[in-house]
Scaffold this active site. Structure first.
Site, short mmCIF file in Angstrom:
data_model
loop_
_atom_site.label_atom_id
_atom_site.label_comp_id
_atom_site.label_asym_id
_atom_site.label_seq_id
_atom_site.Cartn_x
_atom_site.Cartn_y
_atom_site.Cartn_z
CG ASP A 1 -1.71 1.26 1.37
OD1 ASP A 1 -2.44 1.57 0.42
OD2 ASP A 1 -1.59 1.94 2.40
CG ASP B 1 -3.24 1.16 7.02
OD1 ASP B 1 -3.98 0.18 6.78
OD2 ASP B 1 -3.56 2.32 6.74
CG ASP C 1 -4.05 -1.31 3.02
OD1 ASP C 1 -4.58 -0.87 2.00
OD2 ASP C 1 -3.20 -0.69 3.67
#
Length: 736
Positions: free
Chosen positions: A416, A630, A634
């Site tokens: 991410d 995190d 996600d």
């Protein structure tokens, strides 16, 4: 009923929503094998409502997944107790730890006395000493050397199973019965010695995690009516304020209420550099205040602190068996029975053909010792438990041995962007008011105030940056009502009775695609210009008189972590073939960051469900894919990947619940550490299994082809067991 890949039994029709899991601490037993544990697993799995069970006497744990509509934890605990297994306090108390160490010391004493008895018996026989002294010495060696092995064999037999302990006892008694007491005593001495070393190795990996709790003070200096009062941490409540001075250990998790300083968080997050702290920053129990006096408001009680959760979850992870270990444990029982069958055949067939009994029996006992899989069985837990403990000491939490093995096979990694490759400290850089809005009173500050009113209801990182900027400018922010959010696109709310829209290009082209929007074309052109500069941008619009008008636009930047490029290089050095960045941000900004860091592929402007689809496609191409995020936004992608890695888990419950591996801090270098530790563990397992099977093959071949004395088989058998135990223990020192 159906069988899981790991070998335990479960109910196929159980509703996952009703499943619960309990972990029960039990007595840790001596001995080599886990055949008794496997038998207990089968018995528990046959209980109504039990989905699956994992038992390990080696680590002293029982993990059971069950349907809470049918059974409960107390019923399961009683079932374990009814099967002659002692339950222990959970978590383990200091008394239990002292008891374990005393037991280990007693084992060591028994080993020493066994050696004395063996040597005394041998010397007395060589020197033609008194036969009574010789047999008394051998008696001491046999009783003390076989004490724990016999105890373990009997406990396993109670579960209607046989294990390696029984093999060793039978072989020693067999040697004694044919007039070879020294060979039997040597077998029991080396057997008990390697058992003690094995228990020490496993105990050390457990103590490596236990040492973390010792870093947390037992008391806190609480402020009560302006005075400091010393209070045990168990009696401190959420909302209390405590004081720490330079050099003090922080007793509990909290938020800095006043004061500034730096905190050494290495014990929890693995960060080597002290972290600056100021009012509003989070701190964690067990860390050390290096400079400055801090007043800290408690946010979690002692049993809920980050370090307590870390210890609990690492111990739970150590109770979960790796796939290799599950396979070996499953094969132990048939293997041991096979060794018994081969031994009986090695006696019966030659004697039936006319061979002399004593020599044949001696050779069969030698074959039994050589073929015993002690080194094979301990090779996996010695390595995997040490790897999990080593990770815990570096602020890396593996949630089971399975994930250590999975980390070794990762060949593609997806990241991410925000908060992972970037620092997540998104800053508002530009506020533009569009010319021609028809509102002469609209200034940059007023536009920002309107935007902050809407964004105050959102948890998005751009929303937080907008609200933070408004506070910095000391703007009056109105209350917004009717808040609505469209994931990955934008938000809407009513400010002063008029609908306000804030969103990206996709929001205005899809959600408001049917509306006539004044100034949209110019706004989109401006977004494109800002995005080319590497800035994430959104439009702000207001509904009025049946139409929508663009009021202006906001631009943001996020700083790339300084160690991101080095981390990517380290992943390539480890053999990772493909690195991908996933983001909901626009493609221009994403590509700029990817070029700076060295990412192979960019997937931009993704909705959460599209991230999941992207991960599924990556798994289809590479099979073993890690997702780093995190742990909050996600979560679906982390769950979809072969290995989910969540960063910043020290303060995030969702991260601890979602991912397979949790990095307690935000240090990107821990990602190569995770894969590197997995690969080192796999190499250690390969070496251990090669040593274990190689020793068996070499000795069995030598016995069948030429014949070797029993003492040599004993040395080879027990020596290989000691070597693989110590080799696994080396992983405790892994630093990446």
């Amino acid at each position: 009923m159906a069988t899981r890949p790991g070998g335990t039994t479960h109910v196929a029709s159980t509703d996952p929503a009703s499943l619960s899991t309990c972990t029960i601490s039990i007595e840790r037993r001596g001995g080599r094998g886990e055949a008794g544990a496997r038998a207990l697993e089968r018995q528990l799995a046959n209980m109504p409502g039990v989905h699956d069970a994992e038992v390990s006497f080696r680590t002293g744990s029982v993990r059971v997944s069950y349907d809470e509509r049918i059974t409960g934890e107390e019923t399961i605990r009683q079932a374990v107790h009814d099967r002659n297994v002692s339950l222990k306090s959970d978590p383990e108390t200091e008394t239990d730890e002292v008891s374990s160490r005393s037991e280990l010391r007693l084992e060591a004493v028994f080993v020493g006395l066994t050696l004395v008895g063996m040597v005394t018996g041998l010397a007395t026989g060589w020197l033609d000493g008194p036969p009574l002294l010789m047999w008394a010495a051998y008696g001491v060696a046999y009783v003390l050397g076989g004490w724990y092995g016999l105890k373990g064999a009997i406990q396993t037999l109670r579960h209607r199973a046989v294990d390696i302990d029984l093999l060793m006892i039978v072989a020693a008694l067999g040697a004694l019965s044919i007039g070879a007491p020294f060979e039997g005593a040597m077998l029991l001495f080396l057997f008990s010695l390697s058992n003690t070393l094995q228990h020490y190795a496993i105990g050390r990996s457990r103590r490596a995690i236990k040492s973390l709790v010792e870093m947390r003070p037992d008391e806190a200096q609480i402020l009560r009516d302006g005075e400091e009062v010393t209070v045990p941490i168990e009696e401190v409540a959420v909302g209390d304020v405590f004081v720490v001075r330079p050099g003090d250990k922080i007793p509990l998790d909290g938020v800095v209420a006043s004061g500034e300083g730096t905190v050494d968080q290495a014990s929890l997050t693995g960060e080597s550099v002290p972290v600056p702290k100021e009012p509003g920053d989070e701190v964690f129990g067990g860390t050390i205040n290096e400079s400055g006096s801090l007043e800290i408001e408690v946010t979690r009680q002692a049993h809920e602190s980050a370090i307590s959760r870390l210890i609990h979850m690492v111990e739970r992870a150590q109770s979960e068996k790796a796939p290799t270990q599950r396979l070996i444990d499953r094969l132990e029982q048939p293997y041991v029975l096979g060794v018994f069958a081969i031994t009986i055949a090695a006696i019966a067939i030659p004697v039936g053909l006319g061979s002399e009994f004593t020599a044949t029996f001696y050779r069969a006992m030698t074959l039994m010792v050589a073929a015993s899989p002690c080194a094979v069985i301990i090779s996996t837990p010695a390595a995997v438990l040490s790897a999990i403990a080593s990770g815990g000491r570096q602020g890396v939490l593996f949630k089971g041995g399975e994930h250590v093995e999975t980390a070794a096979r990762i060949d593609a990694v997806a990241f991410d962007k925000t908060g992972t490759l970037t620092q997540g400290d998104t800053q508002l850089t530009d506020v533009f008011v569009r010319d021609g809005t028809g509102d002469e009173s609209l200034t940059e500050d007023k536009l920002l105030s309107i935007a902050a009113a809407v964004q105050a209801r959102s948890e998005h990182h751009l929303a937080r940056a907008t609200v933070r900027a408004a506070k910095t400018r000391s703007l009056d922010v109105a209350h917004a009502g009717g808040f609505q959010s469209v994931a990955g696109k934008g938000v809407k709310a009513d400010v002063d009775g008029r609908p306000i829209h804030i969103g990206n290009r996709s929001y205005f082209q899809t959600v408001l695609g049917d509306a006539a929007i004044d100034g949209l074309e110019g706004g989109l052109d401006r977004l494109e210009t800002l995005e080319a500069e590497g800035k994430t941008s959104v439009l702000v619009a207001r509904e009025s008189g049946g139409g929508v008008s663009i009021l202006g636009w906001l631009a943001f930047t996020d700083t790339v972590r300084p160690d991101a490029a080095e981390m990517v290089d380290d992943l390539r050095d480890l053999g990772v073939e493909h690195i991908v960045m996933l983001t909901g941000d626009n493609e221009r900004v994403a590509q700029r960051i990817a070029d700076e860091v060295g990412i192979d592929e960019v997937q931009a402007e993704l909705l959460p469900e599209e991230k999941v689809a992207t991960i599924e496609a990556l798994v289809g191409r590479h099979e073993y894919v890690a997702m780093v995020g995190d742990g909050v936004n996600d979560a679906p992608a982390l769950a979809t990947a072969t290995l989910g890695i969540a960063m910043g888990g020290a303060g995030t419950d969702v991260a601890l619940d979602t991912a397979d591996v949790v990095l307690m801090g935000d240090d990107l270098s821990k990602i190569p550490y995770v894969l590197g530790l997995g690969r080192r563990t796999r190499r250690t397992l390969t070496i251990n299994l090669a040593i274990a099977f190689g020793a068996i093959a070499l000795m069995v071949s030598a016995i069948l082809l030429r014949g070797i004395p029993l003492p040599l088989a004993v040395v080879g058998h027990e020596g290989s067991t000691v070597i693989v135990s110590l080799n696994g223990l080396r992983l405790l020192g892994f630093r990446g």
